[in-house]
Scaffold this motif. Structure first.
Motif, short mmCIF file in Angstrom:
data_model
loop_
_atom_site.label_atom_id
_atom_site.label_comp_id
_atom_site.label_asym_id
_atom_site.label_seq_id
_atom_site.Cartn_x
_atom_site.Cartn_y
_atom_site.Cartn_z
N GLY A 47 -14.67 -28.31 -56.14
CA GLY A 47 -14.59 -26.85 -56.16
C GLY A 47 -15.07 -26.20 -54.89
O GLY A 47 -15.16 -24.98 -54.81
N GLN A 48 -15.39 -27.00 -53.90
CA GLN A 48 -15.87 -26.47 -52.62
C GLN A 48 -14.74 -26.56 -51.60
O GLN A 48 -13.62 -26.90 -51.93
CB GLN A 48 -17.04 -27.30 -52.14
CG GLN A 48 -18.19 -27.35 -53.12
CD GLN A 48 -19.28 -28.26 -52.63
OE1 GLN A 48 -19.73 -28.14 -51.51
NE2 GLN A 48 -19.69 -29.19 -53.47
N GLY A 49 -15.09 -26.30 -50.37
CA GLY A 49 -14.16 -26.51 -49.28
C GLY A 49 -14.02 -28.00 -49.03
O GLY A 49 -14.27 -28.81 -49.92
N ILE A 50 -13.65 -28.36 -47.80
CA ILE A 50 -13.49 -29.78 -47.46
C ILE A 50 -14.25 -30.10 -46.18
O ILE A 50 -14.52 -29.20 -45.38
CB ILE A 50 -12.00 -30.15 -47.31
CG1 ILE A 50 -11.30 -29.24 -46.28
CG2 ILE A 50 -11.29 -30.11 -48.64
CD1 ILE A 50 -9.85 -29.58 -46.04
N PRO A 51 -14.60 -31.36 -46.00
CA PRO A 51 -15.29 -31.75 -44.76
C PRO A 51 -14.33 -31.67 -43.57
O PRO A 51 -13.13 -31.88 -43.73
CB PRO A 51 -15.71 -33.20 -45.00
CG PRO A 51 -15.50 -33.47 -46.43
CD PRO A 51 -14.51 -32.48 -46.94
#
Length: 148
Positions: free
Chosen positions: A81-85
């Motif tokens: 549910g977050q962004g990405i590395p």
């Protein structure tokens, strides 16, 4: 009392291991962008960011997807549910139509068909890539509806 003394030295070790093994959320960036098809904003396009390097140990959070709105804008989110590395990604696209109109991806509709050429649909075929960095998080993809 001996039991307490015996366990106590292991707590700092466990904390260090837990912190060392987890990836901090500060490593993630929010990725956004715009998709156009033949120069026009594209509504209802599924956008998938897939890690270009399969050997990445954090591969679970490197898969992210989202849908474009009427202006062709999207934001992708990972499984967590977050962004990405930051890293290199292959980008795939899919847009389903029913009777010539866009289909709400959250609703099941009969008689749907893929409206984009096959070259955008899979990681193996797509020529669209994104190099995500802390400073480069917004991308523009201009797709063609025609086969080349």
């Amino acid at each position: 009392m001996r039991y307490y003394r015996r366990i106590r030295p292991t707590w700092p070790v466990l904390i260090v291991l837990a912190v060392g093994c987890s990836r901090g959320t500060s490593d993630y960036v929010s990725v956004t962008g715009t998709v156009t098809i033949d120069g026009k904003p594209a509504d209802g396009v599924r956008v998938d960011f897939l890690p270009a390097n399969e050997s990445d140990s954090s591969v679970r959070d490197r898969y992210a997807s989202g849908y474009t709105d009427k202006a062709g804008r999207f934001e992708v989110r990972s499984v967590s549910g977050q962004g990405i590395p930051p890293g290199e990604y292959k980008v795939t696209f899919s847009r389903m139509l029913a009777h010539g109109k866009g289909v709400d991806p959250k609703k099941k509709t009969s008689n749907t068909r893929e409206s984009l050429p096959d070259k955008y649909l899979t990681k193996e075929k797509t020529d669209q890539t994104a190099q995500v960095t802390k400073d480069k998080t917004d991308f523009v993809f201009d797709l063609s509806s025609r086969l080349k």
